[in-house]
Scaffold this active site. Structure first.
Site, PDB file in Angstrom:
ATOM      1  N   ARG A 109       3.629   8.953   8.835  1.00 47.25           N
ATOM      2  CA  ARG A 109       2.173   9.020   8.765  1.00 47.25           C
ATOM      3  C   ARG A 109       1.688  10.396   9.243  1.00 47.25           C
ATOM      4  NH1 ARG A 109      -1.889   6.529   6.074  1.00 47.25           N
ATOM      5  NH2 ARG A 109      -3.625   5.887   7.358  1.00 47.25           N
ATOM      6  N   THR A 394      -2.749   6.936  -3.777  1.00 47.23           N
ATOM      7  CA  THR A 394      -1.497   6.431  -3.196  1.00 47.23           C
ATOM      8  C   THR A 394      -0.579   5.950  -4.298  1.00 47.23           C
ATOM      9  OG1 THR A 394      -2.727   5.783  -1.246  1.00 47.23           O
ATOM     10  CG2 THR A 394      -0.628   4.707  -1.516  1.00 47.23           C
ATOM     11  N   THR A 412       1.240   8.534   0.135  1.00 46.33           N
ATOM     12  CA  THR A 412      -0.191   8.722  -0.118  1.00 46.33           C
ATOM     13  C   THR A 412      -0.721  10.096   0.288  1.00 46.33           C
ATOM     14  OG1 THR A 412      -2.378   7.842   0.499  1.00 46.33           O
ATOM     15  CG2 THR A 412      -0.686   7.714   2.165  1.00 46.33           C
ATOM     16  N   ASP A 434      -9.094   8.047   7.446  1.00 41.21           N
ATOM     17  CA  ASP A 434      -8.716   6.645   7.720  1.00 41.21           C
ATOM     18  C   ASP A 434      -9.015   6.262   9.175  1.00 41.21           C
ATOM     19  OD1 ASP A 434      -7.915   6.016   5.179  1.00 41.21           O
ATOM     20  OD2 ASP A 434      -5.792   5.726   5.647  1.00 41.21           O
TER      21      ASP A 434
HETATM   22  O1  DON Z   1      -3.152   4.473   4.483  1.00 38.78           O
HETATM   23  C1  DON Z   1      -3.972   3.836   3.846  1.00 38.78           C
HETATM   24  O2  DON Z   1      -4.141   2.657   3.995  1.00 38.78           O
HETATM   25  C2  DON Z   1      -4.807   4.518   2.781  1.00 38.78           C
HETATM   26  N1  DON Z   1      -5.014   5.892   3.100  1.00 38.78           N
HETATM   27  C3  DON Z   1      -4.152   4.326   1.452  1.00 38.78           C
HETATM   28  C4  DON Z   1      -4.981   4.906   0.323  1.00 38.78           C
HETATM   29  C5  DON Z   1      -4.660   4.330  -1.004  1.00 38.78           C
HETATM   30  O3  DON Z   1      -3.970   3.347  -1.106  1.00 38.78           O
HETATM   31  C6  DON Z   1      -5.232   4.960  -2.210  1.00 38.78           C
HETATM   32  N2  DON Z   1      -4.891   4.193  -3.400  1.00 38.78           N
HETATM   33  N3  DON Z   1      -5.113   4.280  -4.497  1.00 38.78           N
END
Ligand code: DON
Length: 574
Positions: A109, A394, A412, A434
């Site tokens: 991450r 993602t 992502t 986020d």
């Molecule tokens: O980590 C996460 O939960 C988000 N940043 C994921 C973003 C995401 O899945 C975009 N998808 N299309």
């Protein structure tokens, strides 16, 4: 058998990429293309793009491990699905070592730089910044974790040399690939890409038009980066020219990211988070992702209702599912954040007695008006819930190699096209949005507030499922922002309880929630449930529910692959 071979051939030769005109969505939907179940005997890869699946397959054919294949696929995805993932982002990867019968969970991450601070996403008036303004500012860019994650996983589980895995991506970077209808549409739908010199030069023609479908897009800058990383590994990413380019770009856009933040980046090896559902062992990622906890909570709640009710595709099942997921989201919003900063009561949140009590809150005839977080056994009452929601960039890839090892990798750059800025030939993430934009409310801190060195809460839920004897049964995951939780949980119900094959389960119409509204997938049979769910008291919305579920099921020695019809991915195997 012949039918399956034909289906696989059809898929390999004609990965039709439908062009439709849906409404604008965060990482926009681009229509639906029917995809058949693909079967194989020895190994299989399912990714979001045919070029990336092919790269993984070539590595598997050459005797590479699932991790080797994931490295090759990710490098190609960076080019062919740039809006979703790449070296400028991060992810979570599960690796199943079939011989040792051991599951590993790697956390790559992004982290907040040392200069980040809790109020950095508030404006001068103390109110949260508009989402897109925060996304496009340098403040949203976390230290990318993808390359460190892949390099570490490769050092532990790779069989082929690191540098050799760069071949497919180098070829694509040099020779180019054809811009797909989906990429074309997403560029067209993101006009702000034109506002920065590097994204304008990369994604638009000289005349300022979005690159047309079929345009051969190559990338000399990304090729130069690959030429550094193939011999240099993680060291060449986190120190030196690439790191300097990232830092300079982010600072130019007002971020605090420093060379020392990159040099100090570390991936985390974590214990996988596992729980039982109707006798199957479901494993995923724990914090800083909320995905694993929420999926396990939803399943544990649903398990308390009759199987025939839960697996039906009717309004009763949709109601139950949404109510269970809303309960899980209330807990997520209060409790889940980076465990290095916050004591997350993981055991309490998955405690059987606690979840039995939560399940009792569901009225089969009426939606709960207001849902609040519960008080699991280990709660100390220190936090107040955040109300942030992520919006979707993602990708998920699932791989099983010839030795039965597997990878489940959700990767992502956060929003579509991330922070809409590039360095060293790749897009940079906006993962720090986020975090909760607010740091506290009513005198209490928010667990997922911004702090230096912290990892933002995620919803990503790469999953592996095992039978009672510990044999691998299923590898799956999805993009979709906080809707990932619904996509993954419902797919698990459909396969494990409903008995659907993975491709069929993935293709079924979605019903989802991010904690409040009951969302029905536009243009599908799920829309027909809208009226009845409204009558049950739900706030209903009909949306493009643009998942990217990619999974592999292992059944009596056969690998069964499913790629999401809502995106342009494919399953291939041998
Ligand atoms: O980590 C996460 O939960 C988000 N940043 C994921 C973003 C995401 O899945 C975009 N998808 N299309």
């Amino acid at each position: 058998m012949i039918r399956h071979v034909l289906a696989a051939l059809l898929l390999l030769t004609a990965p039709a990429l439908a062009e439709t005109a849906p409404d604008r969505a965060p990482e926009g939907a681009t229509g639906s293309t029917p995809k058949q179940t693909v079967r194989a005997k020895r190994f299989m890869a399912v990714t979001a793009h045919p070029e990336a699946t092919r790269a993984a397959l070539d590595v598997l054919k050459a005797g590479g491990s699932a991790v080797d294949a994931a490295v090759a696929a990710q490098l190609v995805l960076n080019l062919v699905e740039p809006q979703s993932s790449g070296l400028g982002g991060g992810g979570f990867l599960l690796f199943w070592d079939a011989k040792a019968k051991r599951l590993f969970a790697y956390d790559g991450r992004e982290t907040a730089p040392a200069g980040a601070e809790p109020r950095m996403f508030l404006g001068a008036d103390g109110r949260p910044l508009p989402f897109l303004a925060a996304v496009r500012s340098g403040k949203s860019v976390g230290v990318p974790g993808a390359l460190a994650l892949l390099h570490h996983a490769h050092a532990k589980h790779g069989t082929l040399p690191w540098g050799g895995l760069f071949g497919p991506a180098k070829r694509v970077a040099q020779q180019g690939f054809r811009v797909t209808p989906r990429l074309h549409r997403l560029i067209s739908d993101t006009p702000t890409l034109k506002e920065r010199a590097e994204t304008r030069a990369y994604f638009f023609t000289a005349a300022g038009m979005p690159l047309p479908v079929g345009h051969e897009l190559n990338s000399p800058d990304f090729l130069a980066t690959l030429d550094r990383l193939a011999p240099g590994g993680a060291e060449a990413f986190y120190r030196g020219a690439i790191a300097e380019a990232i830092v300079a770009r982010v600072r130019e856009a007002g971020g605090t990211l420093a060379s020392s933040d990159l040099a100090g980046y570390k991936i985390e090896e974590r214990a996988p988070l596992c729980g039982l559902y109707i006798g199957f062992k479901i494993c995923s990622m724990g914090p800083p992702s909320s995905g694993g906890i929420a999926v396990l909570q939803i399943l544990a709640i649903l398990e308390r209702f009759p199987s025939e009710t839960v697996t039906a595709e009717d309004e009763k099942a949709a109601h139950l599912f949404v109510e269970a997921a809303r309960l899980a989201f209330a807990d997520r919003n209060l409790y889940v954040a980076d465990p290095a900063f916050v004591r997350v009561p993981v055991k309490g949140l998955l405690d059987g007695a606690y979840l039995a009590q939560r399940a009792k809150l569901i009225d089969p005839r009426r939606a709960q008006e207001k849902i609040e977080a519960g008080t699991p056994p280990e709660d100390k009452g220190e936090f107040t819930p955040d109300r942030g929601e992520e919006s979707p960039g993602t990708s998920h890839l699932s791989i099983v190699d010839a030795d039965g090892n597997a990878v489940s990798f959700t990767t992502t750059i956060e929003n579509g096209f991330g922070a809409q800025m590039m360095a060293a030939g790749f897009l940079l993430n906006n993962q720090l949005t986020d975090f909760s934009f607010e740091a506290e409310r009513d005198g209490k801190p928010i667990a997922n507030r911004v702090e230096p060195g912290k990892r933002p809460r995620s919803s990503m839920a790469p999953v592996m499922v095992f039978d009672r004897d510990g044999r691998l049964l299923l590898v799956v995951g999805s993009p979709g922002g906080s809707r990932i939780i619904s996509y993954v949980a419902r797919t698990l119900v459909r396969v494990l309880d409903g008995g659907a094959d993975i491709a069929v389960a993935i293709a079924k119409p979605h019903v989802a929630t991010t904690g409040t509204a009951a969302e029905m997938e536009k243009g599908t049979d799920a829309e027909k449930l809208a009226e009845r769910l409204t009558a049950l008291g739900h706030r209903v919305s009909v949306n493009e529910l643009n998942s990217g579920l990619h999974g592999i099921q292992v059944q009596d020695g056969t690998l069964i692959g499913g790629a999401d019809p809502r995106r342009e991915g494919v399953a291939m195997g041998e």
